[in-house]
Design a protein around this motif. Structure first.
Motif, PDB file in Angstrom:
ATOM      1  N   THR A 238       0.822  -1.210   0.000  1.00  0.00           N
ATOM      2  CA  THR A 238       0.000   0.000   0.000  1.00  0.00           C
ATOM      3  C   THR A 238       0.858   1.262   0.000  1.00  0.00           C
ATOM      4  O   THR A 238       0.557   2.232  -0.706  1.00  0.00           O
ATOM      5  N   GLN A 239       1.936   1.255   0.758  1.00  0.00           N
ATOM      6  CA  GLN A 239       2.777   2.450   0.866  1.00  0.00           C
ATOM      7  C   GLN A 239       3.770   2.602  -0.283  1.00  0.00           C
ATOM      8  O   GLN A 239       4.076   3.721  -0.698  1.00  0.00           O
ATOM      9  N   CYS A 240       4.264   1.485  -0.811  1.00  0.00           N
ATOM     10  CA  CYS A 240       5.430   1.543  -1.700  1.00  0.00           C
ATOM     11  C   CYS A 240       5.167   1.196  -3.150  1.00  0.00           C
ATOM     12  O   CYS A 240       6.095   1.204  -3.965  1.00  0.00           O
ATOM     13  N   THR A 241       3.932   0.863  -3.526  1.00  0.00           N
ATOM     14  CA  THR A 241       3.671   0.518  -4.913  1.00  0.00           C
ATOM     15  C   THR A 241       3.722   1.747  -5.816  1.00  0.00           C
ATOM     16  O   THR A 241       3.363   2.853  -5.407  1.00  0.00           O
ATOM     17  N   ARG A 242       4.153   1.557  -7.046  1.00  0.00           N
ATOM     18  CA  ARG A 242       4.076   2.638  -8.035  1.00  0.00           C
ATOM     19  C   ARG A 242       2.819   2.518  -8.884  1.00  0.00           C
ATOM     20  O   ARG A 242       2.601   3.350  -9.771  1.00  0.00           O
TER      21      ARG A 242
ATOM     22  N   ASP B 144      -0.327   2.659  -7.806  1.00  0.00           N
ATOM     23  CA  ASP B 144      -1.470   3.302  -7.175  1.00  0.00           C
ATOM     24  C   ASP B 144      -1.139   4.780  -7.036  1.00  0.00           C
ATOM     25  O   ASP B 144      -0.195   5.142  -6.321  1.00  0.00           O
ATOM     26  N   PRO B 145      -1.868   5.660  -7.716  1.00  0.00           N
ATOM     27  CA  PRO B 145      -1.534   7.084  -7.656  1.00  0.00           C
ATOM     28  C   PRO B 145      -1.642   7.668  -6.256  1.00  0.00           C
ATOM     29  O   PRO B 145      -1.070   8.732  -5.982  1.00  0.00           O
ATOM     30  N   ASP B 146      -2.363   6.990  -5.368  1.00  0.00           N
ATOM     31  CA  ASP B 146      -2.533   7.498  -4.009  1.00  0.00           C
ATOM     32  C   ASP B 146      -1.558   6.877  -3.013  1.00  0.00           C
ATOM     33  O   ASP B 146      -1.626   7.174  -1.814  1.00  0.00           O
ATOM     34  N   SER B 147      -0.659   6.003  -3.469  1.00  0.00           N
ATOM     35  CA  SER B 147       0.308   5.409  -2.544  1.00  0.00           C
ATOM     36  C   SER B 147       1.260   6.490  -2.039  1.00  0.00           C
ATOM     37  O   SER B 147       1.450   7.540  -2.670  1.00  0.00           O
ATOM     38  N   ASP B 148       1.874   6.221  -0.898  1.00  0.00           N
ATOM     39  CA  ASP B 148       2.830   7.173  -0.343  1.00  0.00           C
ATOM     40  C   ASP B 148       3.960   7.451  -1.331  1.00  0.00           C
ATOM     41  O   ASP B 148       4.385   8.604  -1.505  1.00  0.00           O
ATOM     42  N   LEU B 149       4.464   6.393  -1.961  1.00  0.00           N
ATOM     43  CA  LEU B 149       5.566   6.567  -2.903  1.00  0.00           C
ATOM     44  C   LEU B 149       5.181   7.475  -4.057  1.00  0.00           C
ATOM     45  O   LEU B 149       5.925   8.394  -4.421  1.00  0.00           O
ATOM     46  N   MET B 150       4.019   7.245  -4.657  1.00  0.00           N
ATOM     47  CA  MET B 150       3.651   8.038  -5.828  1.00  0.00           C
ATOM     48  C   MET B 150       3.308   9.479  -5.458  1.00  0.00           C
ATOM     49  O   MET B 150       3.552  10.403  -6.247  1.00  0.00           O
ATOM     50  N   ARG B 151       2.760   9.697  -4.279  1.00  0.00           N
ATOM     51  CA  ARG B 151       2.537  11.079  -3.852  1.00  0.00           C
ATOM     52  C   ARG B 151       3.875  11.806  -3.714  1.00  0.00           C
ATOM     53  O   ARG B 151       4.022  12.964  -4.115  1.00  0.00           O
TER      54      ARG B 151
END
Length: 326
Positions: free
Chosen positions: A56-60, A62-69
């Motif tokens: 959930t946090q590190c996937t690229r 998902d535009p809403d993941s922490d990483l992509m934000r």
């Protein structure tokens, strides 16, 4: 990497241990829990929860993941603890490999058409595609761990490979106190804690990247981890050319000339993941020298057929009895 004799994905206790499986991070995750664990189902749920949160946090994808934000922002972005630690680990790996491991390949992946998850079809949203190769300067993301925030910088990153290795490590660490005998096989990233249910080492088959059900070799591991970088599953057509996801950061193009896969044994699955990819990018002409220089237990499969391994890998190979040695 496949755990030998572990095929059924439904939970079951038997002479091979308590077994169950799920999917996360675009991979099948197989869990085998041996003797000494007081509550295997509860342990399994903890493992699933770690993988779920890391994804959930590190996937690229998902535009809403922490990483992509954080990838899209120019300023500090609050992120979860797993994302903070994954970025720290990636930065350390970048330095340890003298830049041969570089997570700033996201734009290059997008330019080659790897815009959506092959499993879910999800996209992480638009990222401006500028140059293909990674910048020459070292990658040093700004990380404020005390306040749980990061500033990645102008070049977006992909934490896919190292993220899965870290999830495997963190899940095993989460349940270590109650689980002395454990195998987590996360689609090629494995951690083998203690001994197997039969009291011997965990036996892991190294998948043949050319296909087929038979492994190309069998490893015996106790309190070790391993990871495989392979082109078998993540290949696609781009402008009439077959490409894959293991990109050389110096060129922004698929690397590993002459190789199909590299497997590395280490005490830590994330370290094994980093060095498996780094060795793969050295290609058939450079993999042996780099493995020897780093003292890495490694096995690699050539495009031309057959495989070889480093001297440091020999203690872990139980089949075939006379593997090729570089």
């Amino acid at each position: 990497m496949t755990a030998l004799d572990v095929a059924d994905r439904s939970a079951r206790p038997d002479e091979r241990g308590w077994q169950a499986g799920f999917r996360s991070m675009a991979s099948p995750i197989e869990v085998t829990i041996g003797p000494g664990c007081p509550d295997p189902p509860a342990t399994y749920r903890e493992i699933v929860s770690v993988f779920t949160e890391v994804a959930t946090q590190c996937t690229r994808f998902d535009p809403d993941s922490d990483l992509m934000r954080a990838n899209r922002a120019d300023d500090w972005v609050p992120v979860g603890g797993f994302c903070v630690d994954a970025l720290r680990a990636a930065a350390r790996a970048h330095l340890a490999t003298s830049g041969r491991f570089d997570p700033r390949v996201l734009r290059a992946l997008l330019r080659l058409g790897y815009t959506h998850s092959h499993e879910s079809g999800r996209s992480g949203g638009p990222i401006a595609a500028r140059h293909a190769a990674c910048p020459d300067e070292p990658w040093l993301p700004e990380i404020d761990g005390a306040n749980g925030r990061v500033r990645i910088g102008p070049d977006p990153v992909d934490l896919g490979g190292i993220g899965k290795g870290l999830a495997t490590r963190w899940a095993a660490d989460r349940v270590a106190a109650d689980c002395p005998s454990l195998l987590i096989d996360a689609g090629g990233d494995c951690v083998a804690r203690g001994t197997s249910p039969d009291g011997g080492p965990w036996r892991l088959g190294v998948e043949d990247p050319r296909g087929g059900d038979d492994p190309i070799a069998v490893l015996a591991l106790v309190d070790r981890a391993c990871a495989t970088s392979s082109t078998r599953r993540c290949r696609w057509q781009h402008e009439g050319e077959v490409v894959h996801h293991l990109l050389d950061p110096r060129t922004g193009r698929p690397g590993g000339a002459g190789l199909l896969a590299v497997t590395v044994v280490d005490h830590d699955p994330a370290e094994a993941e980093v060095w498996a990819k780094t060795l793969f990018l050295a290609g058939a002409d450079g993999v042996a020298a780099l493995a020897m220089d780093r003292g890495l237990p490694a096995l690699w499969v050539f495009e031309s057929g057959g495989f070889a391994c480093s001297d440091d890998m020999l203690p872990f190979v139980i089949w075939p009895s006379r593997p090729g040695v570089a």
